[in-house]
Design a protein around this motif. Structure first.
Motif, mmCIF file in Angstrom:
data_model
loop_
_atom_site.group_PDB
_atom_site.id
_atom_site.type_symbol
_atom_site.label_atom_id
_atom_site.label_comp_id
_atom_site.label_asym_id
_atom_site.label_seq_id
_atom_site.Cartn_x
_atom_site.Cartn_y
_atom_site.Cartn_z
ATOM 1 N N THR A 109 88.489 39.717 -45.618
ATOM 2 C CA THR A 109 88.102 40.681 -44.568
ATOM 3 C C THR A 109 89.374 41.428 -43.763
ATOM 4 N N ASP A 110 89.124 42.507 -43.285
ATOM 5 C CA ASP A 110 90.084 43.276 -42.453
ATOM 6 C C ASP A 110 90.151 42.875 -41.209
ATOM 7 N N THR A 114 85.521 43.121 -41.308
ATOM 8 C CA THR A 114 84.590 43.532 -42.229
ATOM 9 C C THR A 114 85.216 43.236 -43.690
ATOM 10 N N ASP A 115 83.968 42.663 -44.463
ATOM 11 C CA ASP A 115 83.986 42.483 -45.663
ATOM 12 C C ASP A 115 84.724 43.366 -46.751
ATOM 13 N N ILE A 116 85.818 43.486 -47.138
ATOM 14 C CA ILE A 116 86.742 44.430 -47.711
ATOM 15 C C ILE A 116 85.844 44.924 -48.992
ATOM 16 N N ASP A 119 82.539 46.473 -48.345
ATOM 17 C CA ASP A 119 82.985 47.866 -47.329
ATOM 18 C C ASP A 119 83.616 48.787 -48.193
ATOM 19 N N THR A 120 83.888 48.598 -49.918
ATOM 20 C CA THR A 120 84.484 49.652 -50.528
ATOM 21 C C THR A 120 83.203 50.070 -51.388
#
Ligand SMILES: Cc1cc2nc3c(=O)[nH]c(=O)nc-3n(C[C@H](O)[C@H](O)[C@H](O)COP(=O)(O)O)c2cc1C
Length: 193
Positions: A109-110, A114-116, A119-120
């Motif tokens: 997560t960042d 947020t789940d990296i 989110d990509t």
């Protein structure tokens, strides 16, 4: 003996094309690992570089596609996108799995929690969701070796804050890649009735 032979049904091999676009080899490595796992499951697999994609007659003989690209500045590489757009009508009629190799680093997560990986979403995937209706799209952590980067990529990495977002190292999660490939294999290899 005769009756035994009569009961052996011919099982056609399931043919899978794994097509990948990779600048420096990290995504190619993921594609090859997926292919190895699919082959272990008994599928007939071939890996193609999206820059040298299968010919139309080869595409016609493929039962399922796994297509992946490295992500740069939020986008898939053009060769992968071109392959999907060129064969869109065929892809729409076959099971297709998409993958992206992008995020670098180990945190899941960042700073905003947020789940990296979730989110990509490369810009092209939103389009492909409706044009080829993939069974799934998976994002994997990627890898970079700063010494092998092109001048343009080195320059981008020197922008303020960029080096932290693009850290050097190999963050590919092989167990995750293999597990995904096994999921694909399970949905393609139907147990004998
Ligand atoms: C200049 C540059 C820009 C990048 N931009 C992104 C990005 O927008 N999103 C992302 O998830 N990864 C980004 N990455 C990371 C790459 O996608 C990742 O390192 C990938 O695994 C490289 O694969 P390849 O060796 O197959 O080209 C970037 C890397 C570099 C060097």
């Amino acid at each position: 003996m005769d009756s035994f032979v009569r009961h052996i049904r011919k099982v056609e091999p399931v043919r899978v094309a794994v097509v990948c676009a990779s600048h420096y080899g990290a995504t190619r490595g993921i594609a090859e690992r997926i292919a190895a796992e699919l082959a272990l499951a008994g599928l007939t697999v071939r890996v193609y570089d999206a820059a040298e994609p299968p010919h139309a007659e080869d595409v016609a003989g493929v039962d399922a596609f796994v297509i992946g690209s490295a992500v740069y500045m939020g986008h898939w590489l053009r060769d992968a996108t071109t392959f999907v757009r060129r064969y869109q009508p065929t892809l729409l009629e076959h099971p297709v799995w998409l993958f992206s190799s992008g995020p670098l680093g180990t945190p899941a997560t960042d700073a905003e929690a947020t789940d990296i990986l979730a989110d990509t979403v490369p810009a092209e995937i939103i389009d492909f969701d409706s044009t080829v209706r993939p069974v799934g799209h998976r994002v994997f952590f990627g890898a970079i070796d700063p010494d092998s980067l092109s001048l343009a990529h080195r320059t981008i990495r020197r922008f303020p804050g960029a080096a932290e977002k693009i850290p050097a190292g190999d963050f590919r999660d092989w167990p995750q890649v293999e597990a995904w490939a096994r999921e694909i294999a399970r949905s393609l290899v139907k147990p004998a009735a």
